[in-house]
Design a protein around this motif. Sequence first.
Motif, PDB file in Angstrom:
ATOM      1  N   PRO A   1       0.805  -1.229   0.000  1.00 31.07           N
ATOM      2  CA  PRO A   1       0.000   0.000   0.000  1.00 31.07           C
ATOM      3  C   PRO A   1       0.834   1.273   0.000  1.00 31.07           C
ATOM      4  CG  PRO A   1      -0.955  -1.603   1.493  1.00 31.07           C
ATOM      5  CD  PRO A   1       0.338  -2.187   1.023  1.00 31.07           C
ATOM      6  N   LYS A   2       1.915   1.313   0.771  1.00 33.62           N
ATOM      7  CA  LYS A   2       2.713   2.533   0.874  1.00 33.62           C
ATOM      8  C   LYS A   2       3.328   2.949  -0.468  1.00 33.62           C
ATOM      9  CE  LYS A   2       6.956   0.114   2.282  1.00 33.62           C
ATOM     10  NZ  LYS A   2       7.967  -0.068   3.359  1.00 33.62           N
ATOM     11  N   ASP A   3       3.492   1.975  -1.390  1.00 30.38           N
ATOM     12  CA  ASP A   3       4.068   2.300  -2.699  1.00 30.38           C
ATOM     13  C   ASP A   3       3.134   3.192  -3.529  1.00 30.38           C
ATOM     14  OD1 ASP A   3       6.432   0.752  -2.365  1.00 30.38           O
ATOM     15  OD2 ASP A   3       5.270  -1.061  -2.755  1.00 30.38           O
ATOM     16  N   PHE A   4       1.866   3.219  -3.157  1.00 30.27           N
ATOM     17  CA  PHE A   4       0.891   3.981  -3.926  1.00 30.27           C
ATOM     18  C   PHE A   4       0.656   5.381  -3.356  1.00 30.27           C
ATOM     19  CE2 PHE A   4       0.138  -0.353  -5.131  1.00 30.27           C
ATOM     20  CZ  PHE A   4      -0.256  -0.297  -6.463  1.00 30.27           C
ATOM     21  N   GLU A   5       1.352   5.721  -2.284  1.00 25.12           N
ATOM     22  CA  GLU A   5       1.219   7.055  -1.697  1.00 25.12           C
ATOM     23  C   GLU A   5       1.506   8.129  -2.756  1.00 25.12           C
ATOM     24  OE1 GLU A   5       0.100   9.656   0.921  1.00 25.12           O
ATOM     25  OE2 GLU A   5       0.445   7.657   1.761  1.00 25.12           O
ATOM     26  N   ASP A   6       0.552   9.026  -2.913  1.00 26.21           N
ATOM     27  CA  ASP A   6       0.652  10.158  -3.853  1.00 26.21           C
ATOM     28  C   ASP A   6       0.689   9.748  -5.325  1.00 26.21           C
ATOM     29  OD1 ASP A   6       0.567  12.144  -1.896  1.00 26.21           O
ATOM     30  OD2 ASP A   6       2.731  12.020  -1.553  1.00 26.21           O
ATOM     31  N   GLU A   7       0.508   8.470  -5.626  1.00 29.16           N
ATOM     32  CA  GLU A   7       0.426   8.048  -7.027  1.00 29.16           C
ATOM     33  C   GLU A   7      -0.993   8.300  -7.563  1.00 29.16           C
ATOM     34  OE1 GLU A   7       2.534   6.832  -9.239  1.00 29.16           O
ATOM     35  OE2 GLU A   7       4.301   6.660  -7.954  1.00 29.16           O
ATOM     36  N   ILE A   8      -1.105   8.669  -8.828  1.00 30.02           N
ATOM     37  CA  ILE A   8      -2.424   8.759  -9.449  1.00 30.02           C
ATOM     38  C   ILE A   8      -2.978   7.341  -9.581  1.00 30.02           C
ATOM     39  CG2 ILE A   8      -3.709   9.396 -11.520  1.00 30.02           C
ATOM     40  CD1 ILE A   8      -1.666  11.605 -11.980  1.00 30.02           C
ATOM     41  N   PHE A   9      -4.147   7.123  -8.991  1.00 22.71           N
ATOM     42  CA  PHE A   9      -4.724   5.775  -8.942  1.00 22.71           C
ATOM     43  C   PHE A   9      -5.972   5.744  -9.811  1.00 22.71           C
ATOM     44  CE2 PHE A   9      -7.048   2.174  -7.218  1.00 22.71           C
ATOM     45  CZ  PHE A   9      -6.041   1.248  -6.955  1.00 22.71           C
ATOM     46  N   VAL A  10      -5.998   4.807 -10.756  1.00 24.13           N
ATOM     47  CA  VAL A  10      -7.161   4.628 -11.628  1.00 24.13           C
ATOM     48  C   VAL A  10      -8.089   3.624 -10.952  1.00 24.13           C
ATOM     49  CG1 VAL A  10      -7.965   4.106 -13.945  1.00 24.13           C
ATOM     50  CG2 VAL A  10      -5.644   4.991 -13.610  1.00 24.13           C
ATOM     51  N   ALA A  11      -9.260   4.100 -10.544  1.00 23.61           N
ATOM     52  CA  ALA A  11     -10.143   3.290  -9.699  1.00 23.61           C
ATOM     53  C   ALA A  11     -11.407   2.869 -10.429  1.00 23.61           C
ATOM     54  CB  ALA A  11     -10.519   4.080  -8.447  1.00 23.61           C
ATOM     55  N   LEU A  12     -11.998   1.779  -9.946  1.00 29.23           N
ATOM     56  CA  LEU A  12     -13.343   1.407 -10.387  1.00 29.23           C
ATOM     57  C   LEU A  12     -14.349   2.351  -9.732  1.00 29.23           C
ATOM     58  CD1 LEU A  12     -13.142  -2.476 -10.139  1.00 29.23           C
ATOM     59  CD2 LEU A  12     -13.283  -1.126 -12.230  1.00 29.23           C
ATOM     60  N   GLY A  13     -15.583   2.357 -10.231  1.00 27.07           N
ATOM     61  CA  GLY A  13     -16.615   3.234  -9.687  1.00 27.07           C
ATOM     62  C   GLY A  13     -16.844   2.995  -8.203  1.00 27.07           C
ATOM     63  N   ALA A  14     -17.245   4.052  -7.500  1.00 27.57           N
ATOM     64  CA  ALA A  14     -17.384   3.993  -6.046  1.00 27.57           C
ATOM     65  C   ALA A  14     -18.445   2.996  -5.578  1.00 27.57           C
ATOM     66  CB  ALA A  14     -17.722   5.392  -5.507  1.00 27.57           C
ATOM     67  N   ASN A  15     -19.383   2.611  -6.465  1.00 33.17           N
ATOM     68  CA  ASN A  15     -20.443   1.672  -6.064  1.00 33.17           C
ATOM     69  C   ASN A  15     -20.034   0.214  -6.218  1.00 33.17           C
ATOM     70  OD1 ASN A  15     -20.376   2.040  -8.871  1.00 33.17           O
ATOM     71  ND2 ASN A  15     -22.484   1.318  -9.104  1.00 33.17           N
TER      72      ASN A  15
END
Length: 299
Positions: A185-199
């Motif tokens: 998880p710490k590797d993703f700090e401040d990285e732009i994260f492409v996420a699935l929809g919030a639902n």
Amino acid sequence: MRLNHRQLEAFRAMIETGSVTDAAKRILITQPAASRLLSDLEHTVGYPLFRREKKRLSPTPEALALFEEVERSFIGIDMITEAAREIGSYRRGALHIAGMPAMSLGFLPRVIAEFCVQRPEISIALQIHSSQKVIQCIASQQFDLGFAESDTTHPGVTTELLYEAPMIAVLPKKHRLCSKPILEPKDFEDEIFVALGANYPTRKRVDAMFLSADVQPKMRIETQLSFAVGQIVSQGGGVSLIDPITAIEMGKQSLVETRPFAPSLLYQYNVLFPSLRPKSRISNVFLELVRSHLAQDKE
């Protein structure tokens, strides 16, 4: 007049071989039995079908005319027999599949292509829907198989766990995190994260994992499909965690870099069957091929 199928079988064999002895051998009876069938057929139709010449039988014009009709009937029976044989050996029929995008945009087309090469007489229809819509399709009893992330207690659907594996990190080519064999998880700090929809349930699990680790990726991009997530990542739009089948498919195409992620976030794929009718034999054979491909991808 009531013709006997065995009489017509002997008659057809006699015309085609020109010999009572050979006709008997073809239909696996004795020569006297074949002669009796031919005699009974003549008695039934009420006119001679053969001329007796020097202990040999020669067909009359009436016999040749009758043979044309008999042959048409037997061709139809032969076709039905072959169809029954092909259905019994899973080489004829139809298969209707409803699949979620995570399996249907890369993995299932690959399996379907191989299946159709092996069994060219089987037709397959694949419809791509969300997991909830897949459940509705199977509940309608109009589809043979469904593939979905969601489990269900719908009375019209039977669900089995097909495959379970950890979600995989996907990175753009030459990203700085590609140097690490396993991501945390710490590797993703401040990285732009492409996420699935919030639902999406998967999104909620990922958010909870980052919150528990006190990590704050930059959630700037959302989309509805894992494949779309991977495409955005491949263009350098960010990093992400997606389902393993999509990640492996995109990794094979060299679109993204993939890395294991810890702690493990398990992703489930379920196979759904209509519960109000029996599983088709073709479904079981197709499912065996699906499992074989999943096992190969796991290696």
